[in-house]
Design an enzyme around this catalytic site. Structure first.
Site, PDB file in Angstrom:
ATOM      1  N   ASP A  81      19.039  50.487  49.708  1.00 45.91           N
ATOM      2  CA  ASP A  81      20.411  50.447  50.201  1.00 45.91           C
ATOM      3  C   ASP A  81      21.092  51.774  49.847  1.00 45.91           C
ATOM      4  O   ASP A  81      20.919  52.756  50.551  1.00 45.91           O
ATOM      5  CB  ASP A  81      21.076  49.225  49.554  1.00 45.91           C
ATOM      6  CG  ASP A  81      22.451  48.904  50.108  1.00 45.91           C
ATOM      7  OD1 ASP A  81      22.604  48.868  51.337  1.00 45.91           O
ATOM      8  OD2 ASP A  81      23.374  48.689  49.313  1.00 45.91           O
ATOM      9  N   PHE A 128      24.005  42.562  56.028  1.00 35.24           N
ATOM     10  CA  PHE A 128      23.498  41.915  54.811  1.00 35.24           C
ATOM     11  C   PHE A 128      22.420  40.906  55.188  1.00 35.24           C
ATOM     12  O   PHE A 128      22.658  39.979  55.963  1.00 35.24           O
ATOM     13  CB  PHE A 128      24.617  41.237  54.022  1.00 35.24           C
ATOM     14  CG  PHE A 128      24.190  40.966  52.612  1.00 35.24           C
ATOM     15  CD1 PHE A 128      24.306  41.944  51.630  1.00 35.24           C
ATOM     16  CD2 PHE A 128      23.609  39.748  52.267  1.00 35.24           C
ATOM     17  CE1 PHE A 128      23.864  41.721  50.339  1.00 35.24           C
ATOM     18  CE2 PHE A 128      23.162  39.507  50.976  1.00 35.24           C
ATOM     19  CZ  PHE A 128      23.291  40.496  50.012  1.00 35.24           C
TER      20      PHE A 128
HETATM   21  P1  IMP Z   1      20.218  50.266  45.971  1.00 35.15           P
HETATM   22  O1  IMP Z   1      20.125  50.767  44.574  1.00 35.15           O
HETATM   23  O2  IMP Z   1      21.641  50.274  46.468  1.00 35.15           O
HETATM   24  O3  IMP Z   1      19.281  50.938  46.926  1.00 35.15           O
HETATM   25  O4  IMP Z   1      19.936  48.752  45.828  1.00 35.15           O
HETATM   26  C1  IMP Z   1      18.923  48.050  46.358  1.00 35.15           C
HETATM   27  C2  IMP Z   1      19.087  46.624  45.906  1.00 35.15           C
HETATM   28  O5  IMP Z   1      20.305  46.066  46.387  1.00 35.15           O
HETATM   29  C3  IMP Z   1      17.994  45.763  46.464  1.00 35.15           C
HETATM   30  O6  IMP Z   1      16.895  45.691  45.585  1.00 35.15           O
HETATM   31  C4  IMP Z   1      18.675  44.429  46.624  1.00 35.15           C
HETATM   32  O7  IMP Z   1      18.586  43.683  45.427  1.00 35.15           O
HETATM   33  C5  IMP Z   1      20.112  44.759  46.870  1.00 35.15           C
HETATM   34  N1  IMP Z   1      20.452  44.700  48.299  1.00 35.15           N
HETATM   35  C6  IMP Z   1      20.843  45.725  49.079  1.00 35.15           C
HETATM   36  N2  IMP Z   1      21.067  45.337  50.338  1.00 35.15           N
HETATM   37  C7  IMP Z   1      20.797  44.004  50.368  1.00 35.15           C
HETATM   38  C8  IMP Z   1      20.824  43.012  51.429  1.00 35.15           C
HETATM   39  O8  IMP Z   1      21.138  43.265  52.587  1.00 35.15           O
HETATM   40  N3  IMP Z   1      20.465  41.763  51.070  1.00 35.15           N
HETATM   41  C9  IMP Z   1      20.082  41.425  49.797  1.00 35.15           C
HETATM   42  N4  IMP Z   1      20.038  42.311  48.793  1.00 35.15           N
HETATM   43  C10 IMP Z   1      20.390  43.610  49.078  1.00 35.15           C
END
Ligand code: IMP
Ligand code: MG
Length: 181
Positions: free
Chosen positions: A105, A154
């Site tokens: 994300d 999401f």
């Molecule tokens: P990042 O550090 O922002 O890249 O976070 C990634 C983490 O955020 C993933 O391992 C998920 O736990 C959570 N996450 C991000 N987007 C989603 C989504 O659309 N659905 C569920 N979890 C998400």
């Protein structure tokens, strides 16, 4: 649970195609590696993906787990990650590490985690994610293996949760906004 799903984004057949494709690529890339491969499953979300993927990687490999989370509440990710369960391994210079994640994300979790593992002198560190939301990136990060690039929505299911729910859905779906708005 079904009434909370706006639509199915990645169905069972596509999940199967994705894990087959990624496993074949991984097999080719690591076939001549001199070091043992460790697949690091990031708990909890990557569990179903990693389980399906590893069964299709026709190479000797070892399994480990880590549990990490980003600091800060809500859907925004602040700079640091917290390690809840660390890798039960030493001498990482003897291993190739492949980190298996459910979704990228902001990019903070995997950029920090790969940096941490590289600082521990792993022979190599690569990342494999089921899903990627590049439009949400806050730090530069590109996974080495990616199942599917998706829009800024999401998603839940096949390991992915909203408030710990929906992980057991057998597909990836878009969560209805009414559930979290
Ligand atoms: P990042 O550090 O922002 O890249 O976070 C990634 C983490 O955020 C993933 O391992 C998920 O736990 C959570 N996450 C991000 N987007 C989603 C989504 O659309 N659905 C569920 N979890 C998400
Ligand atoms: Mg996660």
């Amino acid at each position: 649970m079904l009434q909370d799903v706006e639509r199915i984004l990645v169905d069972k057949d596509e999940l199967d195609e994705i894990t087959t494709r990624l496993a074949e690529k991984i097999k080719i890339d690591y076939a001549n590696s001199k070091k043992p491969l460790i697949l690091i499953t990031i708990l909890k979300g990557s569990m179903p993906f990693a389980a399906d993927l590893m069964k299709k990687i026709d190479l000797p490999l070892e399994l480990e787990f880590m549990k990490v989370s980003s600091y800060g509440a809500g859907t925004k990710n602040s700079g640091e990650i917290k390690i809840h369960l660390d890798l039960m391994r030493e001498n990482l210079e003897q291993y190739d590490l492949l980190v298996v994640e459910d979704i990228v994300d902001s990019g903070r979790t995997l950029s920090r985690l790969t940096q941490l593992l590289k600082n521990r002198n792993a022979n190599s560190v690569r990342t494999c994610t089921l899903l990627d939301k590049p439009s949400r990136r806050e730090v530069p990060f590109t996974p080495d293996y990616c199942g599917k690039v998706i829009e800024d929505e999401f998603v839940i299911g096949y390991g992915l949760d909203y408030n710990e729910k929906y992980r057991n859905l057998p597909y990836v779906g878009v969560l209805k906004r009414s559930v979290y708005m």
